[in-house]
Scaffold this motif. Structure first.
Motif, PDB file in Angstrom:
ATOM      1  N   PHE A   1       0.812  -1.216   0.000  1.00 46.66           N
ATOM      2  CA  PHE A   1       0.000   0.000   0.000  1.00 46.66           C
ATOM      3  C   PHE A   1       0.841   1.259   0.000  1.00 46.66           C
ATOM      4  O   PHE A   1       0.498   2.228  -0.679  1.00 46.66           O
ATOM      5  CB  PHE A   1      -0.957  -0.003   1.202  1.00 46.66           C
ATOM      6  N   ASP A   2       1.942   1.267   0.740  1.00 49.01           N
ATOM      7  CA  ASP A   2       2.782   2.472   0.794  1.00 49.01           C
ATOM      8  C   ASP A   2       3.400   2.790  -0.561  1.00 49.01           C
ATOM      9  O   ASP A   2       3.381   3.934  -1.012  1.00 49.01           O
ATOM     10  CB  ASP A   2       3.885   2.320   1.850  1.00 49.01           C
ATOM     11  N   CYS A   3       3.939   1.787  -1.214  1.00 49.04           N
ATOM     12  CA  CYS A   3       4.546   1.991  -2.533  1.00 49.04           C
ATOM     13  C   CYS A   3       3.481   2.410  -3.547  1.00 49.04           C
ATOM     14  O   CYS A   3       3.698   3.340  -4.329  1.00 49.04           O
ATOM     15  CB  CYS A   3       5.259   0.731  -2.986  1.00 49.04           C
ATOM     16  N   ASN A   4       2.334   1.726  -3.520  1.00 52.13           N
ATOM     17  CA  ASN A   4       1.260   2.073  -4.450  1.00 52.13           C
ATOM     18  C   ASN A   4       0.791   3.508  -4.222  1.00 52.13           C
ATOM     19  O   ASN A   4       0.574   4.257  -5.170  1.00 52.13           O
ATOM     20  CB  ASN A   4       0.080   1.108  -4.305  1.00 52.13           C
ATOM     21  N   LEU A   5       0.636   3.897  -2.965  1.00 53.88           N
ATOM     22  CA  LEU A   5       0.201   5.255  -2.645  1.00 53.88           C
ATOM     23  C   LEU A   5       1.211   6.276  -3.148  1.00 53.88           C
ATOM     24  O   LEU A   5       0.837   7.287  -3.760  1.00 53.88           O
ATOM     25  CB  LEU A   5      -0.014   5.408  -1.136  1.00 53.88           C
ATOM     26  N   ASN A   6       2.491   6.027  -2.931  1.00 53.76           N
ATOM     27  CA  ASN A   6       3.521   6.958  -3.410  1.00 53.76           C
ATOM     28  C   ASN A   6       3.508   7.059  -4.931  1.00 53.76           C
ATOM     29  O   ASN A   6       3.660   8.148  -5.489  1.00 53.76           O
ATOM     30  CB  ASN A   6       4.906   6.532  -2.914  1.00 53.76           C
ATOM     31  N   ASN A   7       3.326   5.931  -5.610  1.00 48.29           N
ATOM     32  CA  ASN A   7       3.258   5.952  -7.077  1.00 48.29           C
ATOM     33  C   ASN A   7       2.045   6.740  -7.576  1.00 48.29           C
ATOM     34  O   ASN A   7       2.144   7.493  -8.551  1.00 48.29           O
ATOM     35  CB  ASN A   7       3.212   4.526  -7.630  1.00 48.29           C
ATOM     36  N   ILE A   8       0.917   6.565  -6.911  1.00 42.64           N
ATOM     37  CA  ILE A   8      -0.297   7.288  -7.299  1.00 42.64           C
ATOM     38  C   ILE A   8      -0.108   8.787  -7.104  1.00 42.64           C
ATOM     39  O   ILE A   8      -0.436   9.591  -7.977  1.00 42.64           O
ATOM     40  CB  ILE A   8      -1.509   6.786  -6.488  1.00 42.64           C
ATOM     41  N   LYS A   9       0.427   9.170  -5.939  1.00 45.94           N
ATOM     42  CA  LYS A   9       0.630  10.593  -5.654  1.00 45.94           C
ATOM     43  C   LYS A   9       1.609  11.218  -6.646  1.00 45.94           C
ATOM     44  O   LYS A   9       1.399  12.337  -7.113  1.00 45.94           O
ATOM     45  CB  LYS A   9       1.106  10.767  -4.216  1.00 45.94           C
ATOM     46  N   GLU A  10       2.657  10.492  -6.990  1.00 45.01           N
ATOM     47  CA  GLU A  10       3.625  10.996  -7.972  1.00 45.01           C
ATOM     48  C   GLU A  10       2.963  11.150  -9.344  1.00 45.01           C
ATOM     49  O   GLU A  10       3.181  12.137 -10.041  1.00 45.01           O
ATOM     50  CB  GLU A  10       4.837  10.065  -8.062  1.00 45.01           C
ATOM     51  N   SER A  11       2.145  10.194  -9.713  1.00 47.23           N
ATOM     52  CA  SER A  11       1.441  10.255 -10.990  1.00 47.23           C
ATOM     53  C   SER A  11       0.483  11.449 -11.041  1.00 47.23           C
ATOM     54  O   SER A  11       0.402  12.143 -12.052  1.00 47.23           O
ATOM     55  CB  SER A  11       0.671   8.951 -11.212  1.00 47.23           C
ATOM     56  N   ILE A  12      -0.222  11.689  -9.954  1.00 48.78           N
ATOM     57  CA  ILE A  12      -1.137  12.832  -9.900  1.00 48.78           C
ATOM     58  C   ILE A  12      -0.352  14.141 -10.000  1.00 48.78           C
ATOM     59  O   ILE A  12      -0.733  15.056 -10.731  1.00 48.78           O
ATOM     60  CB  ILE A  12      -1.985  12.798  -8.613  1.00 48.78           C
ATOM     61  N   THR A  13       0.758  14.226  -9.281  1.00 46.67           N
ATOM     62  CA  THR A  13       1.594  15.428  -9.319  1.00 46.67           C
ATOM     63  C   THR A  13       2.110  15.689 -10.727  1.00 46.67           C
ATOM     64  O   THR A  13       2.067  16.821 -11.221  1.00 46.67           O
ATOM     65  CB  THR A  13       2.769  15.291  -8.324  1.00 46.67           C
ATOM     66  N   GLN A  14       2.591  14.651 -11.396  1.00 50.73           N
ATOM     67  CA  GLN A  14       3.090  14.804 -12.762  1.00 50.73           C
ATOM     68  C   GLN A  14       1.971  15.230 -13.716  1.00 50.73           C
ATOM     69  O   GLN A  14       2.184  16.071 -14.588  1.00 50.73           O
ATOM     70  CB  GLN A  14       3.727  13.507 -13.245  1.00 50.73           C
ATOM     71  N   ALA A  15       0.801  14.654 -13.533  1.00 53.81           N
ATOM     72  CA  ALA A  15      -0.335  15.013 -14.396  1.00 53.81           C
ATOM     73  C   ALA A  15      -0.712  16.475 -14.203  1.00 53.81           C
ATOM     74  O   ALA A  15      -0.976  17.195 -15.171  1.00 53.81           O
ATOM     75  CB  ALA A  15      -1.527  14.107 -14.099  1.00 53.81           C
ATOM     76  N   LYS A  16      -0.743  16.928 -12.943  1.00 48.11           N
ATOM     77  CA  LYS A  16      -1.067  18.333 -12.670  1.00 48.11           C
ATOM     78  C   LYS A  16      -0.027  19.260 -13.275  1.00 48.11           C
ATOM     79  O   LYS A  16      -0.368  20.279 -13.867  1.00 48.11           O
ATOM     80  CB  LYS A  16      -1.163  18.568 -11.159  1.00 48.11           C
ATOM     81  N   GLN A  17       1.246  18.918 -13.129  1.00 43.40           N
ATOM     82  CA  GLN A  17       2.320  19.752 -13.668  1.00 43.40           C
ATOM     83  C   GLN A  17       2.261  19.815 -15.198  1.00 43.40           C
ATOM     84  O   GLN A  17       2.666  20.811 -15.788  1.00 43.40           O
ATOM     85  CB  GLN A  17       3.678  19.221 -13.210  1.00 43.40           C
ATOM     86  N   ALA A  18       1.761  18.757 -15.811  1.00 48.92           N
ATOM     87  CA  ALA A  18       1.652  18.730 -17.272  1.00 48.92           C
ATOM     88  C   ALA A  18       0.385  19.424 -17.767  1.00 48.92           C
ATOM     89  O   ALA A  18       0.161  19.520 -18.970  1.00 48.92           O
ATOM     90  CB  ALA A  18       1.674  17.281 -17.762  1.00 48.92           C
ATOM     91  N   GLY A  19      -0.438  19.897 -16.829  1.00 50.92           N
ATOM     92  CA  GLY A  19      -1.642  20.618 -17.211  1.00 50.92           C
ATOM     93  C   GLY A  19      -2.863  19.738 -17.432  1.00 50.92           C
ATOM     94  O   GLY A  19      -3.871  20.205 -17.958  1.00 50.92           O
ATOM     95  N   ALA A  20      -2.773  18.494 -17.018  1.00 55.12           N
ATOM     96  CA  ALA A  20      -3.912  17.589 -17.195  1.00 55.12           C
ATOM     97  C   ALA A  20      -5.080  18.033 -16.319  1.00 55.12           C
ATOM     98  O   ALA A  20      -4.894  18.525 -15.216  1.00 55.12           O
ATOM     99  CB  ALA A  20      -3.516  16.167 -16.831  1.00 55.12           C
ATOM    100  N   VAL A  21      -6.259  17.861 -16.849  1.00 55.14           N
ATOM    101  CA  VAL A  21      -7.461  18.157 -16.059  1.00 55.14           C
ATOM    102  C   VAL A  21      -8.136  16.864 -15.608  1.00 55.14           C
ATOM    103  O   VAL A  21      -9.008  16.883 -14.748  1.00 55.14           O
ATOM    104  CB  VAL A  21      -8.457  19.035 -16.843  1.00 55.14           C
TER     105      VAL A  21
END
Length: 74
Positions: free
Chosen positions: A3-23
């Motif tokens: 769960f910890d690794c999955n959570l970190n991967n999800i949060k990183e993915s969300i951060t990258q998507a936001k930085q790329a301008g994804a809605v």
């Protein structure tokens, strides 16, 4: 069931998507628990850990709109 690794991967993915301008950021089903749960889906501990992970995501990214499919045992 990491769960910890999955959570970190999800949060990183969300951060990258936001930085790329994804809605919209669409993740795969079972990305919180992982695909290898098998009988663990019947254990309350799996539901608790998944719920905590989802809550942490909501807290860290409260400015986003989420559509989530969550497995719950009734």
């Amino acid at each position: 069931m990491d769960f910890d690794c999955n959570l970190n991967n999800i949060k990183e993915s969300i951060t990258q998507a936001k930085q790329a301008g994804a809605v919209i950021r669409l993740g795969p089903e079972l990305e919180i628990t992982g695909y290898g749960c098998e009988d663990h889906f019947l254990e309350l501990d799996t539901i608790n850990h998944g719920s905590v992970s989802l809550f942490v995501i909501f807290l860290d990214f409260h400015d986003l709109v989420f559509v989530c499919m969550v497995f719950l045992r009734c």
